[in-house]
Write an enzyme that holds these catalytic residues in place. Structure first.
Site, PDB file in Angstrom:
ATOM      1  N   ARG A 261      35.577  38.131  44.026  1.00  0.00           N
ATOM      2  CA  ARG A 261      36.402  36.976  44.375  1.00  0.00           C
ATOM      3  C   ARG A 261      37.478  37.406  45.358  1.00  0.00           C
ATOM      4  O   ARG A 261      38.100  38.465  45.198  1.00  0.00           O
ATOM      5  CB  ARG A 261      37.042  36.357  43.126  1.00  0.00           C
ATOM      6  CG  ARG A 261      36.005  35.716  42.219  1.00  0.00           C
ATOM      7  CD  ARG A 261      36.599  35.011  41.034  1.00  0.00           C
ATOM      8  NE  ARG A 261      35.549  34.582  40.114  1.00  0.00           N
ATOM      9  CZ  ARG A 261      35.772  34.104  38.903  1.00  0.00           C
ATOM     10  NH1 ARG A 261      37.003  33.984  38.455  1.00  0.00           N
ATOM     11  NH2 ARG A 261      34.762  33.744  38.133  1.00  0.00           N
ATOM     12  N   ARG A 276      44.237  41.187  38.423  1.00  0.00           N
ATOM     13  CA  ARG A 276      43.653  40.306  39.439  1.00  0.00           C
ATOM     14  C   ARG A 276      43.094  41.173  40.568  1.00  0.00           C
ATOM     15  O   ARG A 276      43.807  41.572  41.476  1.00  0.00           O
ATOM     16  CB  ARG A 276      44.707  39.335  39.976  1.00  0.00           C
ATOM     17  CG  ARG A 276      44.133  38.136  40.722  1.00  0.00           C
ATOM     18  CD  ARG A 276      45.235  37.203  41.188  1.00  0.00           C
ATOM     19  NE  ARG A 276      45.976  36.640  40.087  1.00  0.00           N
ATOM     20  CZ  ARG A 276      45.616  35.577  39.375  1.00  0.00           C
ATOM     21  NH1 ARG A 276      44.492  34.949  39.668  1.00  0.00           N
ATOM     22  NH2 ARG A 276      46.372  35.120  38.393  1.00  0.00           N
ATOM     23  N   GLU A 350      44.978  35.231  30.441  1.00  0.00           N
ATOM     24  CA  GLU A 350      43.620  34.697  30.317  1.00  0.00           C
ATOM     25  C   GLU A 350      42.577  35.806  30.408  1.00  0.00           C
ATOM     26  O   GLU A 350      42.584  36.608  31.327  1.00  0.00           O
ATOM     27  CB  GLU A 350      43.358  33.670  31.420  1.00  0.00           C
ATOM     28  CG  GLU A 350      41.959  33.065  31.366  1.00  0.00           C
ATOM     29  CD  GLU A 350      41.540  32.394  32.654  1.00  0.00           C
ATOM     30  OE1 GLU A 350      40.328  32.389  32.943  1.00  0.00           O
ATOM     31  OE2 GLU A 350      42.428  31.884  33.374  1.00  0.00           O
ATOM     32  N   SER A 353      37.099  31.979  29.627  1.00  0.00           N
ATOM     33  CA  SER A 353      37.167  30.560  29.949  1.00  0.00           C
ATOM     34  C   SER A 353      35.838  29.908  29.590  1.00  0.00           C
ATOM     35  O   SER A 353      34.785  30.310  30.090  1.00  0.00           O
ATOM     36  CB  SER A 353      37.461  30.375  31.440  1.00  0.00           C
ATOM     37  OG  SER A 353      37.688  29.019  31.732  1.00  0.00           O
ATOM     38  N   ARG A 391      39.644  43.584  33.298  1.00  0.00           N
ATOM     39  CA  ARG A 391      40.810  42.877  32.776  1.00  0.00           C
ATOM     40  C   ARG A 391      40.964  43.051  31.270  1.00  0.00           C
ATOM     41  O   ARG A 391      42.081  43.213  30.766  1.00  0.00           O
ATOM     42  CB  ARG A 391      40.739  41.386  33.117  1.00  0.00           C
ATOM     43  CG  ARG A 391      41.988  40.640  32.656  1.00  0.00           C
ATOM     44  CD  ARG A 391      41.972  39.168  33.009  1.00  0.00           C
ATOM     45  NE  ARG A 391      42.140  38.947  34.431  1.00  0.00           N
ATOM     46  CZ  ARG A 391      42.376  37.742  34.973  1.00  0.00           C
ATOM     47  NH1 ARG A 391      42.458  36.677  34.193  1.00  0.00           N
ATOM     48  NH2 ARG A 391      42.518  37.616  36.280  1.00  0.00           N
TER      49      ARG A 391
END
Length: 435
Positions: A261, A276, A350, A353, A391
């Site tokens: 990403r 991130r 987070e 999801s 993460r």
């Protein structure tokens, strides 16, 4: 892509969804454009039929020796041909606008989706586990990684630029252990593990709802119809595209892949460490089921529970939140996030999801099945992270650190780490105390 008939019947609901998700589209303009498209298509069809009739009449006149009448018919054909060309040109322009607007119509949201503008408005549902009270000054995952030689951020940036890293030694082993634990958990629950392509075509990105609104988050391979996928959800849905599926039982796939990403728009946010990054790895849950609201809701709860069970096995504190409309993507009908406690952030972050997508992706990708009456229907699709690393290493390292610098390893991970019970800190690496 939604059904234009449904959009007409629920225009206000779709406009509210677009406004809530901050997608700039006018449903009223879409409906006017569709009306004009239908009108022009009908006119073009009528002109073509008339042209065919006149052409047949010309042939008949010529055969009958009626040259003058045949000439008149030819003049009418020329005039109508020009009109048809004008109608077809306008139809092409209007159709392009119609498709542009349809591509941006969002999925509606469930009645129990909270209203709100951003993740700050997400609603906490449950809290699980105890936030650690260390009794000493804890280190963050970057410091712990340096102490234990788990990753190298500096050389990652040297080689690949910002938000890049190398995992090494026990860091690599720990990541692979978390992935395998997640994959084993899912396979125990009926999921088929799949190693998927990292490179996908534009159609796959569009069909899964990541284009057009998420195009700026995706890496393009120049000169080719190819993109680096940001989640194995994309190739897994595309795997079943344009097929009529047997959904006697839901299809459950667990995709394992690297993900990419661009993180456009995140400049200055979460720049330290592994939170991130541009490249990461995931074990992703993807479910395809019948177009049945009760079944798809049950499966949403199931895949969310799978992620919670993984965190329970890792002995990490977390909370589940209902995602508000302003924090949802174009494709989602309903969404939960799971946030795991990260001591260095002094907050939950987070890590998972879970999304109920309804028939949004199925309509675009052509995923259908036959119901009990033999009628073809579009499926429902759902997805959820099982494990996103590195993460997930952040809370794992930070919550399980000890005062002497060692890191406790939960029993669930030990079979994948040769029975290792903790990462022993090198000499002199003890954490500072507050005393």
């Amino acid at each position: 892509m939604m059904d234009i008939k449904d959009i007409r019947e629920r225009a206000e609901e779709f406009q509210a969804a677009a406004d809530g998700k901050k997608i700039a589209i006018s449903i009223a303009e879409l409906l006017v454009t569709d009306d004009r498209r239908r009108e022009l298509a009908g006119r073009a069809e009528a002109l073509r039929a008339l042209r065919n009739r006149r052409s047949a009449a010309v042939a008949a006149r010529i055969a009958a020796g009626e040259e003058a009448e045949a000439s008149l018919e030819k003049e009418r054909i020329r005039a109508e041909k020009e009109e048809l060309a004008n109608v077809e040109a306008e139809l092409e322009t209007v159709t392009l606008r119609y498709r542009y607007l349809m591509d941006r119509v969002p999925n509606r949201v469930s009645p129990d989706t909270p209203r709100g503008e951003s993740d700050a408005d997400n609603v906490e549902i449950t809290v699980t586990g105890r936030i650690p009270d260390f009794g000493f000054k804890p280190k963050d995952h970057v410091e712990l990684g340096e102490i234990h030689g788990l990753f190298d951020m500096e050389r990652g940036v040297k080689v690949a630029g910002s938000r890049s890293y190398f995992l090494k030694g026990n860091g690599l082993k720990l990541q692979r252990a978390v992935q395998q634990l997640a994959l084993d958990l899912l396979e125990e629950r009926g999921f088929t593990g799949m190693d998927v392509p990292l490179i996908v075509r534009t159609k796959a990105m569009h069909d899964t709802g990541f284009f057009p609104t998420g195009r700026d988050q995706t890496y393009k391979i120049e000169g080719e119809d190819a993109w680096l996928a940001g989640t194995s959800e994309v190739p897994l849905i595309a795997y079943f595209s344009n097929e009529t599926l047997d959904l006697t039982e839901p299809i459950k796939a667990a995709g394992i892949s690297a993900c990419f990403r661009s993180e456009v728009g995140s400049a200055g946010r979460d720049v330290r460490g592994l939170y991130r990054v541009h490249q990461f790895a995931k074990v992703e849950q993807v479910v395809i089921c019948r177009n049945d609201s009760e079944e798809s809701e049950r499966l949403l709860q199931e895949i969310t529970r799978n992620a919670e069970d993984l965190l329970d096995r890792l002995e990490l504190p977390y909370r589940k939140v209902a995602v508000c409309i302003g924090d949802m993507s174009q494709k989602n009908y309903k969404q939960y996030d799971i946030e795991t406690w990260m001591p260095s952030r002094d907050a939950y972050g987070e890590t998972h999801s879970a999304s109920h997508v309804g028939d949004f992706q199925a309509r675009r990708a052509g995923l259908r099945y036959r119901d009990e009456d033999g009628n073809l229907r579009f499926c429902h699709t759902l997805n959820n992270t099982a494990a996103a690393v590195p993460r997930l290493l952040i809370p794992l390292l930070e919550n399980h650190q000890r005062e002497d610098g060692s890191i406790y390893l939960p029993p669930a991970l030990r079979p994948y780490l040769g029975g290792l019970e903790f990462l022993a800190a090198p000499a002199g690496a003890a954490l500072e105390t507050d005393k």
